[in-house]
Design a protein around this motif. Structure first.
Motif, PDB file in Angstrom:
ATOM      1  N   LYS A 218      13.195  -0.880  21.002  1.00 36.20           N
ATOM      2  CA  LYS A 218      13.206  -2.232  20.426  1.00 36.20           C
ATOM      3  C   LYS A 218      13.451  -3.296  21.489  1.00 36.20           C
ATOM      4  O   LYS A 218      12.864  -4.379  21.462  1.00 36.20           O
ATOM      5  N   ASN A 221      10.248  -3.600  23.362  1.00 34.79           N
ATOM      6  CA  ASN A 221       9.233  -4.210  22.503  1.00 34.79           C
ATOM      7  C   ASN A 221       9.413  -5.714  22.391  1.00 34.79           C
ATOM      8  O   ASN A 221       8.438  -6.460  22.255  1.00 34.79           O
ATOM      9  N   THR A 229       5.397  -0.647  18.048  1.00 33.67           N
ATOM     10  CA  THR A 229       6.404  -0.463  16.997  1.00 33.67           C
ATOM     11  C   THR A 229       6.608   1.011  16.640  1.00 33.67           C
ATOM     12  O   THR A 229       7.655   1.376  16.092  1.00 33.67           O
ATOM     13  N   ASN A 232       9.856   2.465  17.800  1.00 30.28           N
ATOM     14  CA  ASN A 232      11.145   1.922  17.359  1.00 30.28           C
ATOM     15  C   ASN A 232      11.998   2.933  16.602  1.00 30.28           C
ATOM     16  O   ASN A 232      13.224   2.841  16.606  1.00 30.28           O
TER      17      ASN A 232
END
Length: 352
Positions: A218, A221, A229, A232
């Motif tokens: 995350k 990202n 994603t 994640n």
């Protein structure tokens, strides 16, 4: 973006992202013992990592360094807290100091302020033997962590894209360095397969770095224009990873980390089989929000609470916790059963 800027951004994003509390440790139930035949005054928190004597079963895990004055200040304060509470301390990756000698002081301060403590150096699995030697010498380190962080690197915009030869480099470092080598994940967990590959590599221990705490996918990202994603939620929860690592280890010691936030988490990890337990994100948040004195108080409180739980379980030594029965529930139980772990052997420990 420079390596220094990235170090500072990682600290800021780790604090803002926080702990996910998805470790699976809430699925672990320690079985109460009504006749522990124990006394708080007999409890010792000392434990061993190989031949290294640790004053505490918790240690301050790798966080930072190489980000100029701000990361130097964090390492200064972590070293003081470690010194005052008797904790071992790991620094963040030292590659920035190897590539830029001006950053050495952001790491060297740890040994300066904690001269008699147990210090872990740190590099990534891309490191050469020569670089590992430099990292150890920089800190007069007692051991070195080699971190493996494939998912973080793949998500990082400027990260590595090839991970070939990592095991061979680890073996070369372990065979040649005069200090023990610890292989550390960074928040995605280790399973059976990884630990089995490491069993005969010459290392001392694995630090599972389980999923559920600070999420570096995350974090990376948030630095990407197009997010990956799918990473994640990628990883093995700390509870599962710890058991799988202990089941797979053949002569290796196992350290637990990954979203450990309190004394009960620590004791659960020790009961499951960890030799010691690393904490990072929780300590960093206390330090940044409340200061060094509060961090020292928090560590001392964790020590006190561990001692009380050991007394309740009838344990004078940390190693005795690994003999106590524990029950798996929820997703952790399901995962371990599907992976072939005999969970009943844990819940029936100590039966006559």
């Amino acid at each position: 973006m420079s390596r220094t800027q990235r170090k500072l951004e990682h600290i800021q994003l780790a604090l803002s992202t926080g702990q996910l509390r998805l470790t699976g440790l809430d699925d672990i139930q320690i079985i109460h013992q009504s006749l522990p035949d124990s006394s708080l005054s007999d409890v010792s928190l000392q434990t061993f990592l190989g031949e290294l004597l640790l004053s505490s079963p918790i240690f301050i895990n790798a966080m930072t360094g190489g980000g100029g004055r701000e990361t130097q200040k964090i390492n200064e304060e972590l070293a003081i807290a470690a010194r005052e509470t008797g904790l071992a301390l790991a620094v963040g990756s030292q590659m920035s100091a190897i590539k830029n000698p001006e950053e050495r002081k952001t790491y060297e301060i740890v040994r300066k302020l904690h001269p008699n403590g147990v210090i872990f150096a740190n590099l990534g699995s891309e490191a050469t033997l020569e670089q590992a030697q430099q990292a150890v010498e920089m800190l007069e380190a007692n051991a070195i962590q080699i971190h493996i962080n494939v998912v973080q690197e793949l998500t990082m915009p400027e990260g590595d894209r090839s991970f070939k030869g990592a095991l061979e480099r680890i073996q070369a470092i372990a065979e040649s360095l005069p200090v023990p080598v610890i292989i550390k994940e960074v928040g995605f967990g280790m399973g059976f397969e990884t630990v089995q590959k490491l069993n005969y590599s010459g290392i001392l221990a694995v630090d599972i770095g389980g999923f559920g705490g600070t999420n570096f996918a995350k974090i990376e990202n948030s630095r990407r224009s197009e997010e990956f994603t799918f990473f994640n939620e990628w990883g093995i929860p700390t509870s599962v990873s710890l058991v799988e690592a202990c089941e797979a280890a053949d002569g290796l010691e196992v350290l637990a980390s990954g979203g450990i936030t309190n004394s009960l988490d620590v004791v659960k990890c020790l009961v499951l089989g960890a030799q010691a337990v690393g904490m990072a994100g929780t300590f960093l948040r206390v330090l940044k929000e409340d200061g060094i004195e509060k961090l020292i108080e928090s560590i001392e409180q964790v020590h006190k609470e561990i001692s009380f739980m050991m007394t309740a379980l009838g344990c004078e030594k940390v190693s005795e916790l690994r003999t106590k029965p524990v029950l798996f529930t929820g997703q952790t139980h399901h995962w371990l059963k599907e992976r072939g772990v005999n969970t009943s052997s844990y819940s029936q420990r100590g039966r006559v």
